[in-house]
Design an enzyme around this catalytic site. Structure first.
Site, short mmCIF file in Angstrom:
data_model
loop_
_atom_site.label_atom_id
_atom_site.label_comp_id
_atom_site.label_asym_id
_atom_site.label_seq_id
_atom_site.Cartn_x
_atom_site.Cartn_y
_atom_site.Cartn_z
N SER A 125 0.81 -1.23 0.00
CA SER A 125 0.00 0.00 0.00
C SER A 125 0.83 1.27 0.00
O SER A 125 0.45 2.29 0.55
CB SER A 125 -0.96 0.02 1.20
OG SER A 125 -2.00 -0.89 1.00
N TYR A 151 -6.48 5.41 -0.18
CA TYR A 151 -7.59 5.08 0.70
C TYR A 151 -8.40 6.28 1.18
O TYR A 151 -9.23 6.14 2.07
CB TYR A 151 -7.08 4.26 1.89
CG TYR A 151 -6.44 2.97 1.44
CD1 TYR A 151 -7.20 1.99 0.79
CD2 TYR A 151 -5.08 2.74 1.62
CE1 TYR A 151 -6.62 0.82 0.35
CE2 TYR A 151 -4.49 1.56 1.20
CZ TYR A 151 -5.27 0.61 0.55
OH TYR A 151 -4.69 -0.56 0.12
N ASP A 190 1.06 -3.85 -10.21
CA ASP A 190 1.15 -2.41 -10.42
C ASP A 190 2.28 -2.06 -11.38
O ASP A 190 3.34 -2.71 -11.36
CB ASP A 190 1.39 -1.70 -9.08
CG ASP A 190 0.25 -1.93 -8.10
OD1 ASP A 190 -0.89 -2.17 -8.55
OD2 ASP A 190 0.49 -1.89 -6.87
N GLU A 200 5.34 -4.21 -8.61
CA GLU A 200 5.14 -5.28 -7.64
C GLU A 200 3.85 -6.00 -7.93
O GLU A 200 2.99 -5.50 -8.66
CB GLU A 200 5.12 -4.73 -6.20
CG GLU A 200 3.95 -3.80 -5.92
CD GLU A 200 3.97 -3.28 -4.49
OE1 GLU A 200 4.57 -3.93 -3.62
OE2 GLU A 200 3.36 -2.23 -4.25
N ASN A 254 0.71 -7.72 -5.77
CA ASN A 254 0.06 -7.75 -4.45
C ASN A 254 -0.81 -9.00 -4.38
O ASN A 254 -1.75 -9.15 -5.15
CB ASN A 254 -0.79 -6.48 -4.29
CG ASN A 254 -1.36 -6.33 -2.90
OD1 ASN A 254 -1.64 -7.30 -2.21
ND2 ASN A 254 -1.55 -5.08 -2.49
N GLY A 287 -6.63 -4.95 -1.66
CA GLY A 287 -7.74 -4.45 -0.86
C GLY A 287 -9.09 -4.78 -1.45
O GLY A 287 -9.25 -4.95 -2.67
#
Length: 324
Positions: free
Chosen positions: A145, A219, A260, A276, A278, A282
């Site tokens: 994040s 976020y 990403d 990267e 993930n 989320g």
């Protein structure tokens, strides 16, 4: 789209990582969606007694909605493997590799996926000299994040060399990954596992309204525009989806993953780099995987069930169809 029986599902969320608030939002959304589909859900905010609490709940499957360490780095995965409990998202080995940016490069670059160069540096050495020419990026080796990311430029206010009292990740981490800064556009693409195999969904461009796509921009509602599908050349979109699917397969991801990118459009195809992958992206209202799933015609609750179904398939395959 899924043929799940009604299950007892533990949604594991929270914990003590930097991303705890995001995990709680993800977990509550997942739990509510699964309840709406008729599943029995037990919410567990992870603490040091988590193994005993899961054993007491005796679920059919654990939905791992944790982000960061120790929920995303193989620790929780190993615990659940020992307990013989099926769980969502990637397994132990994949989690160990994917959360470590250097190990991820060692796995993906030989498979033809372009990633920026770089090296691990001791934070204390940054006060003496730059590890690579400016501009460059400093980031923790195993955080997600965009936690603790700093962009070091000649015009920046960190000093030259970086001042010991300047606020940055060097104050929180003994070692950091230094990478060349890649100018350009922020892109991301997600993969979801279906019964017939994994599928890359779409490419989204992220346009922060100020600064770069850091934790707050990710976020905080209204801080970043999401353009889905990204308004980019067809070949760049095709490469993003190809690299994302390859990363998912090479790393051994399960359920869903998100990769990403940075793209320097002045360089064309040569300007596209994976940053990267993930393994536990989320699932909040602002999150990218649910957004891309909607674009692909997949409702949020269906996405949650697809991730659960992938976990059950994998557990059955690894246990020969038997529990444990």
């Amino acid at each position: 789209m899924t043929d799940l029986p009604k299950l007892h599902i533990v949604v594991l969320m929270g914990g003590w990582a930097n991303e705890r608030p995001v995990s709680l939002m993800s977990g509550e959304g997942i739990a509510t969606a699964l309840e709406e589909r008729g599943h029995r859900v037990t919410r567990i905010d992870m603490d040091r007694q988590v193994a005993a609490r899961i054993a007491e709940a005796a679920p059919d499957v654990v939905f791992n909605a944790l982000h960061g360490v120790p929920g995303e780095d193989g620790t929780v995965q190993g615990m659940l493997d020992l307990m013989g409990v099926p769980y969502t998202h990637s397994g132990l080995a994949t989690s160990v590799v994917a959360i470590d940016k250097q190990l991820t490069k060692q796995a993906l670059v030989p498979r033809g996926i372009p990633m920026p160069g770089g090296r691990i540096v001791k934070s204390a050495d940054l006060y003496q000299r730059d590890p690579i020419p400016r501009p460059y990026v400093l980031k923790p080796v195993n955080e997600g994040s965009s936690v603790g990311v700093a962009i070091v430029t000649d015009e920046g206010n960190y000093g030259n060399p970086i001042a010991a009292d300047a606020k940055g990740p060097w104050q929180d981490f003994a070692e950091l990954l230094a990478e060349p800064y890649i100018k350009g556009r922020e892109l991301t693409a997600a993969v979801v596992d279906f019964a017939e195999g994994p599928r890359a969904l779409a490419v989204t461009e992220l346009k922060p309204k100020s600064g770069f796509y850091d934790f707050d921009a990710k976020y905080t509602d209204g801080m970043t525009d999401h353009i889905c599908p990204a308004e980019i050349p067809a070949r760049i979109a095709e490469l993003c989806l190809e690299y994302t699917l390859t990363a998912h397969k090479v790393l051994g991801c399960r359920g869903t993953s998100r990769t990403d990118f940075r793209w320097d459009e002045d360089q064309g195809e040569d300007g596209l780099f994976v940053l990267e992958t993930n393994t536990q992206p989320g699932m909040t209202p602002l999150s990218l995987v649910p957004e891309q799933a909607r674009y692909a015609g997949i409702e949020y609750a269906t996405l949650c069930e697809l991730i659960v179904a992938a976990a059950l398939r994998d557990h059955a395959a690894r246990s020969g169809g038997k529990d444990g």
